[in-house]
Scaffold this motif. Structure first.
Motif, PDB file in Angstrom:
ATOM      1  N   UNK A  54       0.466  -1.369  -0.245  1.00 23.68           N
ATOM      2  CA  UNK A  54      -0.451   0.330   0.055  1.00 23.68           C
ATOM      3  C   UNK A  54       0.514   1.079   0.224  1.00 23.68           C
ATOM      4  N   UNK A  55       1.856   1.612   1.135  1.00 20.09           N
ATOM      5  CA  UNK A  55       3.174   2.386   0.775  1.00 20.09           C
ATOM      6  C   UNK A  55       3.666   2.511  -0.542  1.00 20.09           C
ATOM      7  N   UNK A  56       3.893   1.473  -1.140  1.00 18.79           N
ATOM      8  CA  UNK A  56       4.174   1.529  -2.601  1.00 18.79           C
ATOM      9  C   UNK A  56       3.258   2.331  -3.991  1.00 18.79           C
ATOM     10  N   UNK A  57       2.020   1.321  -3.904  1.00 25.48           N
ATOM     11  CA  UNK A  57       1.381   2.519  -4.269  1.00 25.48           C
ATOM     12  C   UNK A  57       1.313   3.299  -4.223  1.00 25.48           C
ATOM     13  N   UNK A  58       0.947   3.971  -2.918  1.00 23.17           N
ATOM     14  CA  UNK A  58       0.480   5.224  -2.537  1.00 23.17           C
ATOM     15  C   UNK A  58       1.672   6.611  -2.789  1.00 23.17           C
ATOM     16  N   UNK A  59       3.091   5.598  -2.736  1.00 20.85           N
ATOM     17  CA  UNK A  59       4.248   6.610  -3.523  1.00 20.85           C
ATOM     18  C   UNK A  59       4.241   6.819  -4.764  1.00 20.85           C
ATOM     19  N   UNK A  60       3.956   5.277  -5.413  1.00 24.27           N
ATOM     20  CA  UNK A  60       3.659   5.892  -6.626  1.00 24.27           C
ATOM     21  C   UNK A  60       2.174   6.145  -7.694  1.00 24.27           C
ATOM     22  N   UNK A  61       1.378   6.687  -6.431  1.00 25.49           N
ATOM     23  CA  UNK A  61       0.183   7.778  -7.286  1.00 25.49           C
ATOM     24  C   UNK A  61       0.686   8.981  -7.538  1.00 25.49           C
ATOM     25  N   UNK A  63       3.210   9.600  -7.053  1.00 30.84           N
ATOM     26  CA  UNK A  63       4.241  10.292  -8.103  1.00 30.84           C
ATOM     27  C   UNK A  63       4.012  10.491  -9.898  1.00 30.84           C
ATOM     28  N   UNK A  64       3.114   9.798  -9.636  1.00 30.25           N
ATOM     29  CA  UNK A  64       2.285   9.950 -11.504  1.00 30.25           C
ATOM     30  C   UNK A  64       1.282  11.535 -11.485  1.00 30.25           C
ATOM     31  N   UNK A  65       0.919  11.330  -9.480  1.00 28.07           N
ATOM     32  CA  UNK A  65      -0.031  12.771 -10.385  1.00 28.07           C
ATOM     33  C   UNK A  65       0.967  13.855 -10.478  1.00 28.07           C
ATOM     34  N   UNK A  66       2.113  14.006  -8.995  1.00 30.69           N
ATOM     35  CA  UNK A  66       2.738  15.101  -9.862  1.00 30.69           C
ATOM     36  C   UNK A  66       3.579  14.828 -11.556  1.00 30.69           C
ATOM     37  N   UNK A  67       3.330  14.120 -12.218  1.00 24.20           N
ATOM     38  CA  UNK A  67       4.166  13.719 -13.222  1.00 24.20           C
ATOM     39  C   UNK A  67       2.760  14.873 -13.807  1.00 24.20           C
ATOM     40  N   UNK A  68       1.764  14.015 -13.052  1.00 18.48           N
ATOM     41  CA  UNK A  68       0.545  14.367 -14.416  1.00 18.48           C
ATOM     42  C   UNK A  68       0.765  16.359 -14.499  1.00 18.48           C
ATOM     43  N   UNK A  69       0.472  16.318 -12.993  1.00 20.48           N
ATOM     44  CA  UNK A  69       0.531  18.491 -12.940  1.00 20.48           C
ATOM     45  C   UNK A  69       1.353  18.967 -14.103  1.00 20.48           C
ATOM     46  N   UNK A  70       3.073  17.959 -13.662  1.00 18.81           N
ATOM     47  CA  UNK A  70       3.764  18.539 -14.322  1.00 18.81           C
ATOM     48  C   UNK A  70       3.613  18.628 -15.749  1.00 18.81           C
ATOM     49  N   UNK A  71       3.228  17.692 -16.503  1.00 18.12           N
ATOM     50  CA  UNK A  71       2.560  17.812 -18.076  1.00 18.12           C
ATOM     51  C   UNK A  71       1.953  18.647 -18.027  1.00 18.12           C
ATOM     52  N   UNK A  72       0.832  18.807 -17.691  1.00 16.51           N
ATOM     53  CA  UNK A  72      -0.092  20.126 -17.837  1.00 16.51           C
ATOM     54  C   UNK A  72       0.335  21.233 -17.616  1.00 16.51           C
ATOM     55  N   UNK A  73       1.598  21.532 -16.870  1.00 13.78           N
ATOM     56  CA  UNK A  73       1.681  22.630 -16.423  1.00 13.78           C
ATOM     57  C   UNK A  73       3.045  23.110 -17.818  1.00 13.78           C
TER      58      UNK A  73
END
Length: 266
Positions: A54-61, A63-73
């Motif tokens: 769960x911790x690994x999944x939350x960490x990946x989530x 990271x993915x959310x941050x990458x998506x935010x940066x991609x939108x920026x």
């Protein structure tokens, strides 16, 4: 039978029976205890494994959310400024040799500088260094709306701006999202519209901010359904803030982008 009865009545037989039963009972409970401890150890191990997953999944989530935010920026930054650069480069090509060519090329240079400044900001967020704060510029907001409108007007898209209500400082996320909504809508109008005009409406209310961009004409089809990549990114931004965004064709021609962003009262 007589021998069995004599054995049964012999001294100490009852004690042996009781001892044997006690030993069997002790062995049974010992086995149960060992089995229970092993089951508990397996449950603890499995729970630890699940928590780690769960911790690994939350960490990946995250990271993915941050990458998506940066991609939108990055999409917002590059799409807007490069679109302006392309339009101005085309204008320079058509009027090369005239005084307007110099102005158009200056606009390309200005847009390129803006792009590089904002990309440095984004890269600074990705890999901040000890002295990166000096290189970072603040994220844009409605305070830069005038500069954005001037740039679009110079690129060939007349823009009228109307602001109602009492302007006030906004949360950084709302301020940035409002700016990006106007930026994306005007960029689409510049790329796909007929260049007639666009109108930006900003209304400050007690508990929300309304942003609306109206444009005339629509030559392209990529934004006709309101589901282009830029608009999809805006929908995600607005949804994160708990707001609403509507983008669609206008009945009389052109395109409309309308958003309602919640903010705290004054």
């Amino acid at each position: 039978m007589r021998a069995f009865a004599l054995l049964w009545d012999s001294e100490g037989v009852w004690e042996l029976v009781v001892a044997a039963v006690a030993c069997l009972a002790a062995a049974f409970f010992a086995v149960r205890l060992v089995s229970a401890r092993r089951a508990y150890a397996r449950a603890v191990e499995e729970r630890g494994w699940l928590l780690e997953r769960e911790r690994e999944s939350a960490a990946r989530g995250a990271v993915d959310a941050e990458r998506a935010r940066i991609a939108r920026e990055l999409h917002d930054i590059v799409s807007h400024n490069v679109s302006v650069m392309v339009v101005q480069a085309g204008a320079a090509r058509r009027v090369l040799g005239s005084d307007r060519a110099v102005d158009a090329l200056l606009a390309v240079e200005s847009a390129g500088r803006d792009t590089m400044a904002e990309l440095r900001h984004m890269l600074g967020l990705l890999a901040p260094s000890a002295d990166s704060d000096e290189l970072l510029e603040p994220q844009p907001g409605l305070s830069r709306l005038g500069a954005l409108v001037d740039k679009m007007c110079f690129a060939g898209l007349p823009v009228d701006v109307r602001i109602s209500g009492e302007p006030r400082p906004l949360p950084s996320g709302v301020d940035l999202t409002a700016y990006r909504i106007v930026q994306e809508a005007l960029t689409n109008a510049l790329k796909h519209g007929d260049g007639q005009k666009a109108e930006v409406l900003v209304r400050y209310a007690d508990h929300h901010l309304r942003v609306e961009v109206l444009s005339t004409g629509l030559k392209g089809v990529s934004t006709s359904d309101g589901e282009g990549r830029g608009l999809l990114g805006l929908r995600q931004r607005v949804a994160v803030l708990g707001g609403d965004l509507d983008a669609r064709r206008r009945l009389g021609g052109g395109f409309r982008v309308r958003a309602k962003l919640p903010v705290e009262g004054p």
